[in-house]
Structure formats: structure tokens, C-alpha cells
Write an enzyme that holds these catalytic residues in place. Structure first.
Site, short mmCIF file in Angstrom:
data_model
loop_
_atom_site.label_atom_id
_atom_site.label_comp_id
_atom_site.label_asym_id
_atom_site.label_seq_id
_atom_site.Cartn_x
_atom_site.Cartn_y
_atom_site.Cartn_z
N HIS A 4 -5.47 -5.95 3.94
CA HIS A 4 -4.45 -4.92 4.08
C HIS A 4 -3.80 -4.99 5.46
CE1 HIS A 4 -5.63 -2.43 0.44
NE2 HIS A 4 -6.57 -3.35 0.50
N GLN A 45 -5.52 -0.23 -3.84
CA GLN A 45 -6.24 -1.36 -4.47
C GLN A 45 -7.12 -0.90 -5.63
OE1 GLN A 45 -8.14 -3.97 -1.64
NE2 GLN A 45 -9.54 -4.77 -3.19
N CYS A 77 -1.85 -2.97 6.77
CA CYS A 77 -1.83 -1.68 7.46
C CYS A 77 -3.09 -1.51 8.31
CB CYS A 77 -1.67 -0.52 6.48
SG CYS A 77 -2.99 -0.36 5.28
N CYS A 133 0.85 -1.19 0.00
CA CYS A 133 0.00 0.00 0.00
C CYS A 133 0.88 1.24 0.00
CB CYS A 133 -0.97 0.00 1.17
SG CYS A 133 -0.36 0.77 2.67
N GLU A 134 0.48 2.22 -0.77
CA GLU A 134 1.33 3.39 -0.91
C GLU A 134 1.22 4.34 0.28
OE1 GLU A 134 0.07 5.05 -4.61
OE2 GLU A 134 -1.38 6.40 -3.69
N HIS A 135 0.29 4.10 1.16
CA HIS A 135 0.15 4.99 2.32
C HIS A 135 1.05 4.59 3.48
CE1 HIS A 135 -4.01 5.47 0.41
NE2 HIS A 135 -3.26 6.48 0.04
N HIS A 136 1.29 3.29 3.61
CA HIS A 136 2.09 2.81 4.74
C HIS A 136 3.27 1.95 4.30
CE1 HIS A 136 -2.08 3.42 6.19
NE2 HIS A 136 -1.47 3.99 7.22
ZN LIG Z 1 -2.03 1.35 4.06
#
Ligand SMILES: [Zn+2]
Length: 213
Positions: free
Chosen positions: A168, A140, A170, A99-102
Site C-alpha cells: 500500500h 484490500q 499510502c 485505497c479508499e482512505h487515501h
Molecule cells: Zn490508504
């Protein structure tokens, strides 16, 4: 599915913003990872961690190798002209992404279907296409759309359907909404927007033994 131009463009395709004026710009990936280890309060010199920066560097390169692969080149080498206009389905494709956020893993299954319009893609290329987009920093939703739109672009079929079911880490590891951590996304193009075609696709991908991932 409506989307903005930004979401369909390959992230990272433009010039990466390196830390130009910073001392970090000259640091190797190993040095950067070592610094992270130290910042979280660990001793980067202890035996178990001394080779970790090298391993993390290699792992990250592998997990993001999709940036160096061109999905169109991949598919263009495996197109065949076939008189076949029924649904082609490749389901339960294993998918692992970050995931690009975490920068934590999300993983699950991808189901891809299309109805040809003169051309088909070699079946083994569909999982490879999924991998080209999964081995990047992703969300996603964009992963789902990119797979569908690439197939649409390359063979101009009557329609494409893509469903991604993923968990996920995260969300799961951080204890956020644990019960709802499996996310399902879909992209339906062309005739897959018709109720009958979409229903056929969805019922075909549900025909499977219960499994855990
Ligand atoms: Zn994430």
C-alpha cells in the site's frame, strides 16, 4: 470470514452524494483537479501542469472503471459444464487498485482457487473479475471477499479460496510502518474452510520463484 452486509455491497452502487447546493456541483472534473493543484501551492497554468487536469480526469476514469462493469454479466457469458472436481487455481494475477482512505495505489498479486460442482468459469475471466473489483476505491479485505463471493454466487462450487498479497503506497510513501507494509488477506468459502483443502491451496500458491512487486 464474518462480515457485515455493508462490506459485501458494492460501494458506489447507490446514488452518489453530489455536492448539490454547492458551486462545485457544476464544476467539471478538470476544474476540480485544477483547484486541487492551486490549493497545494502550485501554478496550474505552468507548462508542465496545464494539461494535468485532463490527464488526471482520464486516469481516474480508467482506475475506477470497475463501477461500470457488472461482475455477474462478465462471468455468466463464460460458464461451462464440465465433469471436473479437482481444484482449479489461477495464481499470481497482477492487481492494481486505489485505497479508499487515501486514493493512493495498492498493488500486488491475487490467487484464486475453487473446486467445481458441475460448472467452471473460463480461465481468462478470473483476472477480468479481479479487475472489475480492483478498479474501484477499495480496501484490500473487501476486494478479497467480493472476488470469492461472486464466484460462489455464480457457479455454486464446492468452495472458493482467494488470497491477496499487496503493498500500500499510502503506508509506504507516508512512512507509516514501512517494514510491515505488505498485507495478506484471504477469504475461504465452502470446502476451503477445511484444513486439508486450504493447505493444498496455500502450498500450491507458494510454489513460485521469489519475486518482487
Ligand atoms: Zn490508504
Amino acid at each position: 470470514m464474518k462480515r457485515s452486509r455493508n462490506e459485501t455491497e458494492s460501494p458506489g452502487a447507490g446514488k452518489p452524494a453530489m455536492l448539490e447546493s454547492s458551486v462545485l456541483s457544476n464544476a467539471s472534473m478538470e476544474e476540480l483537479v485544477r483547484e486541487i493543484i492551486a490549493r497545494i501551492g502550485e501554478d496550474p497554468e505552468r507548462e508542465g501542469l496545464s494539461q494535468t487536469p485532463t490527464r488526471v480526469h482520464k486516469a481516474l476514469e480508467y482506475l475506477t472503471k470497475g463501477y461500470h462493469e457488472d461482475p455477474h454479466t462478465l462471468l455468466n457469458g463464460a460458464l461451462f459444464t464440465v465433469e471436473y472436481d479437482e481444484m482449479v487455481i489461477v495464481k499470481d494475477i497482477e492487481m492494481f487498485s486505489l485505497c479508499e482512505h487515501h486514493m493512493l495505489p495498492f498493488f500486488g498479486k491475487v490467487h484464486v482457487a475453487y473446486i467445481p460442482n458441475g460448472k467452471v468459469i473460463g480461465l481468462s475471466k478470473i483476472p477480468r473479475l479481479v479487475e472489475v473489483f480492483a478498479r474501484r476505491l477499495q480496501v484490500q479485505e473487501r476486494l478479497t471477499t467480493q472476488i470469492a463471493e461472486t464466484i460462489q454466487d455464480v457457479i455454486q462450487p464446492q468452495g472458493v479460496g482467494v488470497v491477496v498479497e499487496a503493498r500500500h503506497l499510502c503506508m509506504m510513501m507516508r512512512g507509516v510502518e514501512k517494514q510491515h507494509s505488505a498485507a495478506v488477506t484471504s477469504a475461504m468459502l465452502g470446502v476451503f474452510r477445511d484444513l486439508d483443502t486450504r493447505s493444498e491451496f496455500l502450498s500450491l500458491i507458494r510454489q513460485k520463484a521469489p519475486e518482487h512487486y
